[in-house]
Design a protein around this motif. Structure first.
Motif, PDB file in Angstrom:
ATOM      1  N   ALA A   1       1.284  -1.577  -0.164  1.00 54.67           N
ATOM      2  CA  ALA A   1      -0.091   0.060   0.302  1.00 54.67           C
ATOM      3  C   ALA A   1       1.125   1.288   0.222  1.00 54.67           C
ATOM      4  O   ALA A   1       0.827   1.850   0.097  1.00 54.67           O
ATOM      5  CB  ALA A   1      -0.931   0.266   1.481  1.00 54.67           C
ATOM      6  N   GLN A   2       2.160   1.500   1.031  1.00 53.13           N
ATOM      7  CA  GLN A   2       2.594   1.988   1.079  1.00 53.13           C
ATOM      8  C   GLN A   2       3.407   1.895  -0.985  1.00 53.13           C
ATOM      9  O   GLN A   2       3.604   3.452  -1.050  1.00 53.13           O
ATOM     10  CB  GLN A   2       4.286   1.892   2.143  1.00 53.13           C
ATOM     11  N   VAL A   3       3.809   1.752  -1.423  1.00 56.29           N
ATOM     12  CA  VAL A   3       4.633   1.651  -2.415  1.00 56.29           C
ATOM     13  C   VAL A   3       3.648   2.247  -3.562  1.00 56.29           C
ATOM     14  O   VAL A   3       4.072   2.863  -4.422  1.00 56.29           O
ATOM     15  CB  VAL A   3       5.562   0.530  -2.933  1.00 56.29           C
ATOM     16  N   ALA A   4       2.411   2.231  -3.422  1.00 60.62           N
ATOM     17  CA  ALA A   4       1.425   2.220  -4.377  1.00 60.62           C
ATOM     18  C   ALA A   4       1.461   3.647  -3.938  1.00 60.62           C
ATOM     19  O   ALA A   4       0.347   4.626  -5.410  1.00 60.62           O
ATOM     20  CB  ALA A   4       0.178   1.359  -4.016  1.00 60.62           C
ATOM     21  N   LEU A   5       1.211   4.048  -3.366  1.00 59.00           N
ATOM     22  CA  LEU A   5       0.681   5.504  -2.829  1.00 59.00           C
ATOM     23  C   LEU A   5       1.743   6.434  -3.369  1.00 59.00           C
ATOM     24  O   LEU A   5       1.621   7.650  -3.974  1.00 59.00           O
ATOM     25  CB  LEU A   5       0.767   5.469  -1.539  1.00 59.00           C
ATOM     26  N   VAL A   6       3.125   5.544  -3.051  1.00 64.24           N
ATOM     27  CA  VAL A   6       4.552   6.717  -3.504  1.00 64.24           C
ATOM     28  C   VAL A   6       4.055   6.962  -5.126  1.00 64.24           C
ATOM     29  O   VAL A   6       4.468   7.791  -5.203  1.00 64.24           O
ATOM     30  CB  VAL A   6       5.540   6.062  -2.662  1.00 64.24           C
ATOM     31  N   GLY A   7       3.552   5.786  -5.617  1.00 56.60           N
ATOM     32  CA  GLY A   7       3.644   5.649  -7.072  1.00 56.60           C
ATOM     33  C   GLY A   7       2.452   6.984  -7.675  1.00 56.60           C
ATOM     34  O   GLY A   7       2.548   7.493  -8.421  1.00 56.60           O
ATOM     35  N   LEU A   8       1.533   6.713  -6.710  1.00 55.66           N
ATOM     36  CA  LEU A   8       0.314   7.758  -7.057  1.00 55.66           C
ATOM     37  C   LEU A   8       0.422   9.118  -7.152  1.00 55.66           C
ATOM     38  O   LEU A   8       0.674   9.874  -7.993  1.00 55.66           O
ATOM     39  CB  LEU A   8      -0.799   7.352  -5.782  1.00 55.66           C
ATOM     40  N   VAL A   9       1.369   9.218  -5.401  1.00 55.55           N
ATOM     41  CA  VAL A   9       2.156  10.685  -6.189  1.00 55.55           C
ATOM     42  C   VAL A   9       3.162  10.893  -6.597  1.00 55.55           C
ATOM     43  O   VAL A   9       3.047  12.228  -7.499  1.00 55.55           O
ATOM     44  CB  VAL A   9       2.763  11.284  -4.362  1.00 55.55           C
ATOM     45  N   ALA A  10       3.431   9.791  -6.969  1.00 51.18           N
ATOM     46  CA  ALA A  10       4.611  10.423  -8.465  1.00 51.18           C
ATOM     47  C   ALA A  10       4.091  10.452  -9.888  1.00 51.18           C
ATOM     48  O   ALA A  10       4.213  11.720 -10.547  1.00 51.18           O
ATOM     49  CB  ALA A  10       6.084   8.999  -8.387  1.00 51.18           C
ATOM     50  N   LEU A  11       2.963   9.258 -10.063  1.00 51.95           N
ATOM     51  CA  LEU A  11       2.186   9.759 -11.306  1.00 51.95           C
ATOM     52  C   LEU A  11       1.102  11.303 -10.974  1.00 51.95           C
ATOM     53  O   LEU A  11       1.254  12.090 -12.175  1.00 51.95           O
ATOM     54  CB  LEU A  11       0.960   8.835 -11.454  1.00 51.95           C
ATOM     55  N   ALA A  12       1.410  11.754  -9.975  1.00 49.53           N
ATOM     56  CA  ALA A  12      -0.141  13.572  -9.999  1.00 49.53           C
ATOM     57  C   ALA A  12       0.779  14.127 -10.108  1.00 49.53           C
ATOM     58  O   ALA A  12       0.925  15.156 -10.848  1.00 49.53           O
ATOM     59  CB  ALA A  12      -0.638  12.932  -8.982  1.00 49.53           C
ATOM     60  N   VAL A  13       2.525  14.283  -9.644  1.00 52.95           N
ATOM     61  CA  VAL A  13       3.411  14.875  -9.996  1.00 52.95           C
ATOM     62  C   VAL A  13       3.579  15.659 -10.979  1.00 52.95           C
ATOM     63  O   VAL A  13       3.515  16.712 -11.755  1.00 52.95           O
ATOM     64  CB  VAL A  13       4.310  14.966  -9.007  1.00 52.95           C
TER      65      VAL A  13
END
Length: 306
Positions: free
Chosen positions: A179-191
């Protein structure tokens, strides 16, 4: 000119209409991801990833590769490095982010300093150029929005449980590390998806401000996401109008409008709460009114774990 004509006139231009469409898609991505950024206190991560994209963008520009590809690879590399340092090193999460933030930004500046022709692209990267959005950019933003919504929906229970208590999430089999990896990935995608609109210096504002404004009026996470998307879309509309009639930078106007809406939202919520306390309890018992739901209450209400 009537008020309606005043609002519609700028969008007769195709490039402004594309900017509005791209901005709304960015608002959707940032509304969903920004809600988790606010709840989990990940604002520094978003800012670090935004600046950490500079080396990838610089290299992509120098070799003639797509800028978005360079930004994405750089963001992924930084996200992976943060996770690696946290798991295998003795550094705290924010220390790891800070070191990589400075390192990646320095590397990007070094690359840019060796390319005199990079000045215009660097300005667009830092401050955005939403008025230059092309149809293919809209397609990429739409794909990013779909991926964001699918991942956020599929991982919702894991995200909530991990934010509430990682040990409970592990006991329930919700895989908090994933979940943490996926959330960091979403932040990267949003940026990566947002930098075209507002640039890396302002993307954190679009991630944070609509979600902060929405949390003043909603307690459940899906409601916060929906309201944040609407507030972000309103900020895009206001920012484009200000840019058109005031001759200001579009990206900065959008980010400024988002922050202004967050300030107005917080002020209105404070006034409403004060009025309700006075009506219900009187001036002598104003402090006994029910407080707004805390983040813990919101998280526990949002996840249904047996």
């Amino acid at each position: 000119m009537s008020t309606l004509d005043w609002l519609i006139a700028p969008f007769h231009a195709d490039f402004v209409l594309r900017a509005l469409g791209g901005g709304v898609l960015v608002a959707l991505v940032c509304g969903v991801v920004g809600t988790w950024v606010v709840i989990r206190g990940m604002a520094f991560l978003g800012e670090a990833i935004g600046h950490g994209m500079l080396p990838g963008v610089a290299i992509a520009t120098v070799v003639g590769a797509p800028v978005v590809l360079g930004a994405a690879l750089s963001a992924v590399a930084m996200s992976a490095a943060i996770g690696l340092l946290q798991r295998r090193g003795r550094l705290s999460y924010d220390t790891s982010i800070g070191l990589l933030f400075v390192g990646m930004l320095s590397l990007g500046v070094i690359i840019v300093s060796h390319s005199r022709s990079f000045a215009t692209d660097a300005t667009a990267l830092l401050f955005g150029d939403i008025l230059a959005v092309r149809p293919e950019d809209l397609a990429l933003l739409a794909a990013a929005a779909v991926v964001t919504c699918v991942v956020a929906t599929a991982m919702h229970r894991s995200f909530v449980a991990t934010a509430f208590d990682a040990r409970i999430a592990h006991t329930l089999g919700l895989r908090p590390r994933v979940a943490q990896v996926a959330l960091v990935g979403l932040v990267a995608l949003a940026v990566v998806a947002s930098y075209q609109a507002v640039g890396t210096l302002l993307v954190v504002g679009l991630l944070l401000a609509p979600a902060v404004a929405a949390r003043a009026w909603a307690a459940r996470i899906p409601a916060i996401m929906a309201l944040a998307t609407m507030i972000g879309s309103a900020a895009v509309l206001i920012g484009l109008l200000v840019s058109w009639y005031g001759g200001t930078a579009a990206g900065a106007s959008i980010a400024g409008a988002a922050v202004a809406l967050a300030a107005v939202s917080g002020g209105l919520r404070a006034v409403r709460d004060a009025v309700r306390r006075r009506r219900r309890n009187g001036p002598d018992h104003a402090s006994s009114g029910r407080p707004a739901a805390s983040s813990t209450e919101s998280l526990s209400a949002a996840v249904r774990v047996p």
